[in-house]
Design an enzyme around this catalytic site. Structure first.
Site, PDB file in Angstrom:
ATOM      1  N   GLY A 140      40.058  32.690  43.558  1.00 44.67           N
ATOM      2  CA  GLY A 140      38.991  31.728  43.276  1.00 44.67           C
ATOM      3  C   GLY A 140      37.916  32.218  42.315  1.00 44.67           C
ATOM      4  N   SER A 141      38.247  33.175  41.455  1.00 46.30           N
ATOM      5  CA  SER A 141      37.211  33.643  40.519  1.00 46.30           C
ATOM      6  C   SER A 141      36.850  32.539  39.519  1.00 46.30           C
ATOM      7  CB  SER A 141      37.642  34.918  39.789  1.00 46.30           C
ATOM      8  OG  SER A 141      38.680  34.651  38.886  1.00 46.30           O
ATOM      9  N   MET A 173      48.943  27.174  43.095  1.00 48.08           N
ATOM     10  CA  MET A 173      50.314  27.655  42.922  1.00 48.08           C
ATOM     11  C   MET A 173      51.395  26.632  43.312  1.00 48.08           C
ATOM     12  SD  MET A 173      49.751  30.452  41.526  1.00 48.08           S
ATOM     13  CE  MET A 173      51.331  31.288  41.522  1.00 48.08           C
ATOM     14  N   HIS A 205      46.040  28.610  32.373  1.00 46.50           N
ATOM     15  CA  HIS A 205      47.260  29.420  32.443  1.00 46.50           C
ATOM     16  C   HIS A 205      47.023  30.758  31.747  1.00 46.50           C
ATOM     17  CE1 HIS A 205      51.526  30.085  32.956  1.00 46.50           C
ATOM     18  NE2 HIS A 205      51.551  30.559  31.726  1.00 46.50           N
ATOM     19  N   LYS A 240      38.836  37.673  32.383  1.00 42.95           N
ATOM     20  CA  LYS A 240      37.502  37.726  31.772  1.00 42.95           C
ATOM     21  C   LYS A 240      37.376  36.579  30.745  1.00 42.95           C
ATOM     22  CE  LYS A 240      34.484  41.191  29.811  1.00 42.95           C
ATOM     23  NZ  LYS A 240      34.451  42.452  29.091  1.00 42.95           N
ATOM     24  N   GLU A 270      39.252  33.849  30.756  1.00 37.97           N
ATOM     25  CA  GLU A 270      39.361  32.561  31.463  1.00 37.97           C
ATOM     26  C   GLU A 270      37.984  32.027  31.859  1.00 37.97           C
ATOM     27  OE1 GLU A 270      43.795  32.849  33.461  1.00 37.97           O
ATOM     28  OE2 GLU A 270      42.069  33.024  34.763  1.00 37.97           O
TER      29      GLU A 270
HETATM   30  C1  GRF Z   1      44.269  32.649  36.833  1.00 37.45           C
HETATM   31  O1  GRF Z   1      44.561  33.832  36.136  1.00 37.45           O
HETATM   32  C2  GRF Z   1      44.982  31.472  36.236  1.00 37.45           C
HETATM   33  O2  GRF Z   1      45.303  31.620  34.895  1.00 37.45           O
HETATM   34  C3  GRF Z   1      46.254  31.390  37.034  1.00 37.45           C
HETATM   35  O3  GRF Z   1      45.881  31.814  38.324  1.00 37.45           O
HETATM   36  C4  GRF Z   1      44.780  32.703  38.257  1.00 37.45           C
HETATM   37  C5  GRF Z   1      43.752  32.258  39.250  1.00 37.45           C
HETATM   38  O4  GRF Z   1      42.717  33.190  39.394  1.00 37.45           O
HETATM   39  N1  GRF Z   1      46.797  30.069  36.960  1.00 37.45           N
HETATM   40  P1  GRF Z   1      41.481  32.894  40.321  1.00 37.45           P
HETATM   41  O5  GRF Z   1      42.014  32.479  41.674  1.00 37.45           O
HETATM   42  O6  GRF Z   1      40.654  31.831  39.675  1.00 37.45           O
HETATM   43  O7  GRF Z   1      40.740  34.201  40.394  1.00 37.45           O
END
Ligand code: GRF
Length: 187
Positions: A14-15, A88, A107, A170, A172
């Protein structure tokens, strides 16, 4: 500025959710996060929903009825955009059609390269020199919808899956907010 109601779907850390929640506190950011959905009751990211008092639901994707339940909730919370942030599960064609509003996904590769799972290991195996992340609209084909924005970095010889993930995530955290601004402000 009228903010749009958004729902974030997660499955793990969930970052991106946390980052979007913080960004959405800014009055000039185009969305408010009104709802969080997780398919995993143990998703670490759920603690951000709790911490920021955002309603959340845990869905059981094994139940046939879960998409109908989601559609009811999305309507109840007047959601105009779904942000898939590490969710997922594949969203069905029927769900996309019935929701009939924007759905965007992040992604961890430069799409159209490396669609699907195990992205980092495939990127390294292919000896890519550049990688990054992509935010795109969701359509009925996996990781295939129109690209809204991407961010790139150079891969070093010393990079492994762990460092690739750190570098990608980072970026994202810049790409997802930027994509939402593009979606709603058209710039
Ligand atoms: C991200 O790297 C995204 O690209 C992929 O899943 C990851 C989720 O990361 N689809 P987070 O849970 O938001 O930390």
């Amino acid at each position: 500025m009228v903010k749009r109601n958004s729902c974030v779907f997660i499955s793990g850390k969930g970052s991106n959710l946390k980052n979007l929640i913080i960004k959405s506190r800014d009055s000039s950011f185009p969305i408010n996060i009104k709802l969080v959905i997780s398919n995993d009751p143990n998703a670490y990211g759920l603690r951000y929903a709790k911490q920021f008092s955002i309603p959340y639901y845990i869905i059981d994707t094994k139940s046939e009825k879960y998409e109908n339940f989601l559609l009811v909730k999305l309507k109840e919370y007047k959601i105009s955009i779904i942000c898939l942030a590490g969710f997922m599960k594949i969203i069905s064609k029927k769900f996309i059609k019935n929701f009939n509003k924007k759905i965007i996904n992040i992604h961890p590769s430069l799409l159209p390269k490396f669609k699907g799972l195990n992205t980092y290991s495939r990127i390294l195996k292919n000896r890519e020199k550049i990688s990054g992340c992509t935010v795109h609209y969701v359509n009925e084909k996996l990781d295939n919808g129109r690209i809204i924005c991407n961010k790139k970095f150079s891969i070093e010889d010393t990079d492994d899956q762990k460092t690739l993930k750190i570098k990608t995530q980072k970026l994202e955290h810049f790409a997802f907010p930027q994509a939402l601004i593009r979606v709603f402000n058209k710039n």
